[in-house]
Design a protein around this motif. Structure first.
Motif, PDB file in Angstrom:
ATOM      1  N   ARG A  28      34.707  45.987  48.011  1.00  0.00           N
ATOM      2  CA  ARG A  28      35.276  47.333  48.208  1.00  0.00           C
ATOM      3  C   ARG A  28      36.820  47.092  47.908  1.00  0.00           C
ATOM      4  NH1 ARG A  28      32.339  47.385  53.307  1.00  0.00           N
ATOM      5  NH2 ARG A  28      34.202  47.232  54.565  1.00  0.00           N
ATOM      6  N   GLN A  29      37.610  46.167  48.182  1.00  0.00           N
ATOM      7  CA  GLN A  29      39.005  45.877  48.104  1.00  0.00           C
ATOM      8  C   GLN A  29      38.999  45.723  46.371  1.00  0.00           C
ATOM      9  OE1 GLN A  29      39.617  42.628  50.728  1.00  0.00           O
ATOM     10  NE2 GLN A  29      40.868  43.907  51.909  1.00  0.00           N
ATOM     11  N   ALA A  30      38.092  44.867  45.950  1.00  0.00           N
ATOM     12  CA  ALA A  30      38.092  44.621  44.197  1.00  0.00           C
ATOM     13  C   ALA A  30      37.907  45.801  43.626  1.00  0.00           C
ATOM     14  CB  ALA A  30      37.075  43.795  43.963  1.00  0.00           C
ATOM     15  N   LEU A  31      37.082  46.871  43.956  1.00  0.00           N
ATOM     16  CA  LEU A  31      36.851  48.212  43.381  1.00  0.00           C
ATOM     17  C   LEU A  31      38.440  49.041  43.722  1.00  0.00           C
ATOM     18  CD1 LEU A  31      33.588  49.663  45.088  1.00  0.00           C
ATOM     19  CD2 LEU A  31      33.989  49.478  42.591  1.00  0.00           C
ATOM     20  N   ILE A  32      39.112  48.953  44.761  1.00  0.00           N
ATOM     21  CA  ILE A  32      40.395  49.531  44.565  1.00  0.00           C
ATOM     22  C   ILE A  32      41.249  49.143  43.664  1.00  0.00           C
ATOM     23  CG2 ILE A  32      42.512  50.053  46.184  1.00  0.00           C
ATOM     24  CD1 ILE A  32      40.686  49.854  48.656  1.00  0.00           C
ATOM     25  N   HIS A  33      41.294  47.670  43.591  1.00  0.00           N
ATOM     26  CA  HIS A  33      42.233  47.065  42.689  1.00  0.00           C
ATOM     27  C   HIS A  33      41.653  47.585  41.281  1.00  0.00           C
ATOM     28  CE1 HIS A  33      44.776  44.337  44.908  1.00  0.00           C
ATOM     29  NE2 HIS A  33      43.942  44.087  45.469  1.00  0.00           N
ATOM     30  N   ALA A  34      40.466  47.599  41.033  1.00  0.00           N
ATOM     31  CA  ALA A  34      39.924  47.869  39.632  1.00  0.00           C
ATOM     32  C   ALA A  34      40.342  49.197  38.995  1.00  0.00           C
ATOM     33  CB  ALA A  34      38.466  47.457  39.575  1.00  0.00           C
ATOM     34  N   TRP A  35      40.454  50.206  39.980  1.00  0.00           N
ATOM     35  CA  TRP A  35      40.205  51.505  39.962  1.00  0.00           C
ATOM     36  C   TRP A  35      41.483  51.963  38.734  1.00  0.00           C
ATOM     37  CZ3 TRP A  35      35.672  53.106  40.816  1.00  0.00           C
ATOM     38  CH2 TRP A  35      35.388  54.410  40.305  1.00  0.00           C
ATOM     39  N   PRO A  36      40.995  52.699  37.850  1.00  0.00           N
ATOM     40  CA  PRO A  36      42.460  53.157  36.628  1.00  0.00           C
ATOM     41  C   PRO A  36      43.198  54.346  36.790  1.00  0.00           C
ATOM     42  CG  PRO A  36      40.203  53.551  35.628  1.00  0.00           C
ATOM     43  CD  PRO A  36      39.994  53.269  37.115  1.00  0.00           C
TER      44      PRO A  36
END
Length: 592
Positions: free
Chosen positions: A361-369
């Motif tokens: 979930r944290q990776a998704l936040i970092h990835a979001w453009p």
């Protein structure tokens, strides 16, 4: 709790094709630097306080240079869906409601957008007792209905009790739940037309007091009672279902004419006494609303600025993308604009029932453009990047950026990949759902590319916009990340965190679509909602906001979006309404 009516209009305005114009004064999370548009009447987020008895005394502060007279003309694509206060929940209805509806409490809005909760019909913002289980209000002297009859505490009680009636289901249900202790409150009381009063509401006609004895402690009930759903209705003049067509006024204007879906005219209420009203000015002799013109047509008419349109303003829909640059780059047009951050938050809910690993979930936040998404919305003029659950207008909200999204709004694929590797989830499949529209059909591309670049395997699921909420609000949906948005019903943390992240708000048709069910979160919500001191409560909600984002990461905050409005050259006093994301109608005046 159903989907916020305020959120619904904002969300669907974007989803159906990006017809509303959004403009901001920053490229980050606030301020007016980096090429913003602070030269116009700009609202960047409100501060909220509880006012005193002196703050509640009328008249409202004068607006410099304003004079009485003339007619202000509002242009909007749609008519008001309800005029009966107990059936009002939708922002557009509330915006006009301020002209004829008065509640026990209300918001005194300063020129800078800051707000004080004050007594409107009441002498002050209320007296709390028993840890929030008791609230007492005293009615002001001299408040009358449009026919000259006295507005009494019995009328106030009648309005509250009408909220239980079978024909007022469109309104809010917060107070009813607190009074009965039941979410299905109509099973406990059927409303005043049954011939019985609600025992939990006690009036004293001689002292002009009304006391609410709650089953559930609500230290912020004085905020709740500022909603038009809890306005008084004259006992003698209540026509039940028919009241929606011809409500009685206690405010500065009354309804004169209404041709459904075409026009509505309001004129002065001669029995409104400004000495009793610390909130409302009433400079125009009347308001004339025109329904039907879409935002592009309305904008072009106001750009032309001829005839009666010189006295007109965009009453709800904003300047569309097709005209935003023209309006903002022409100094004369820009002078005739006002804008503000829309109440609430746009975000992407992460389905914690499916994405169970915190690092993913944290990776998704970092990835979001975020940067690429906002460019599609219109760039910095589309709003401010969001990094918190609580929006800027929430009492006590604190700004933080756990995932460095303001420094790397384009996304941080390296940070995302690192977390996925640590979790052993590199190549994780992610199903992303969104409502089909011109804008979101474009944002899906940049989202898909960013997810691939960050080590995810994205699957894109466009959904029909008319059934979108029905689909994502199912507990057994097959989506991992879902576009969503929410607007609070009053500016405290409870109205954002509880409906979106309380384990008790999981269910078909409910709004915790992240399906977060964590004991410490639920316990903190229960604890925070009964904190009596507003500042202490605000701090507690802000701390919970940060802890949830750090330890659970159930959402990806996107933007606090901004809307720009245009008005004619003869309109003065245009100010963004931080509550209803429109103009503050009662502060408008005709320029000499």
């Amino acid at each position: 709790m159903s989907l916020s009516r305020r959120n619904f209009v904002i969300a669907t305005s974007v989803a159906v094709g990006g017809t509303m114009a959004l403009s901001a004064c920053s490229s980050g999370g606030g301020g007016s630097k980096n090429g913003g548009h602070a030269g116009s009447n700009t609202y960047t987020g409100s501060t909220v306080a509880v006012g005193t008895a002196d703050d509640s005394k009328g008249p409202a502060p004068e607006i410099k240079g304003a004079k009485k007279g003339g007619t202000i003309r509002g242009i909007a694509p749609d008519d008001f869906s309800h005029l009966d206060p107990e059936r009002i929940y939708f922002s557009w209805n509330s915006a006009v409601g301020n002209l004829y509806i008065r509640c026990l409490t209300g918001y005194k809005i300063a020129p800078d957008g800051s707000m004080k909760l004050v007594g409107d019909l009441a002498t002050d913002a209320g007296t709390m007792g028993d840890g929030g289980k008791s609230w007492t209000f005293t009615l002001k002297d001299g408040v009358k209905w449009e026919d000259g009859s006295e507005l009494t505490v019995e009328d106030v009680r009648h309005g509250i009790e009408r909220g239980f009636a079978s024909f007022t289901t469109e309104g809010a249900g917060y107070a009813q739940t607190a009074l009965t202790g039941k979410s299905d409150f109509r099973s406990a009381y059927k409303g005043p037309f049954s011939g019985k009063h609600l025992d939990a509401v006690v009036t004293d006609t001689a002292k002009k007091t009304i006391t609410f004895k709650l089953k559930l402690a609500r230290p912020d009930l004085n905020f709740t009672l500022a909603m038009h759903s809890y306005a008084p209705v004259s006992v003698k003049h209540d026509s039940k279902e028919k009241y929606d067509k011809d409500p009685m006024s206690a405010g500065p204007y009354r309804l004169k004419q209404h041709s459904v879906d075409k026009s509505m005219t309001m004129v002065r209420n001669p029995h409104w006494d400004p000495e009793t009203d610390s909130i409302r000015n009433a400079y125009p002799d009347g308001f004339a609303f025109e329904f039907g013109p879409q935002s592009l047509d309305a904008t072009d008419r106001l750009i032309a600025d001829s005839g009666d349109d010189r006295y007109a303003f965009m009453a709800y829909s904003g300047v569309p993308a097709e005209r935003i640059q023209k309006v903002l780059t022409d100094p004369e047009l820009k002078k005739r604009t006002f804008n503000g951050l829309l109440t609430g938050l746009y975000y992407y809910a992460i389905n914690t029932k499916r994405i169970t690993d915190l690092k993913v979930r944290q990776a998704l936040i970092h990835a979001w453009p975020l940067e690429q998404i906002r460019k599609i919305y219109g760039g910095p003029s589309a709003g401010d990047y969001a990094t918190t659950i609580l929006s800027p207008d929430i009492l006590g909200r604190e700004k933080f950026d756990v995932y460095n999204k303001l420094k790397k709004p384009q996304g941080d694929p390296e940070a995302a990949k690192k977390l996925l590797k640590e979790a052993g989830k590199l190549g994780q499949k992610v199903v992303y759902a969104f409502p089909q529209s011109d804008n979101y059909d474009k944002t899906k591309v940049v989202i898909e590319n960013a997810l691939k670049k960050s080590g995810f395997n994205p699957v894109i699921k466009p959904l029909d916009s008319t059934s979108y909420y029905d689909q994502v609000q199912q507990v057994d949906n097959k989506f991992d990340v879902m576009w969503f948005g929410w607007a609070p019903d009053w500016p405290t943390g409870y109205t954002l965190i509880q409906p979106l992240l309380d384990g008790g708000a999981i269910g078909n048709g409910q709004n915790n679509i992240s399906q977060l069910k964590v004991d410490w979160v639920d316990e903190a919500i229960k604890k925070n909602v009964v904190i009596a001191d507003p500042k202490a409560a605000g701090s507690a909600w802000a701390a919970l906001d940060k802890r949830i984002m750090t330890e659970e990461a159930p959402i990806i905050p996107e933007t606090y979006q901004r809307r720009f409005y245009l008005y004619g050259s003869k309109v003065g006093g245009a100010l963004f309404d931080p509550l209803f994301s429109s103009a503050v109608f009662y502060k408008l005046h005709v320029k000499a």
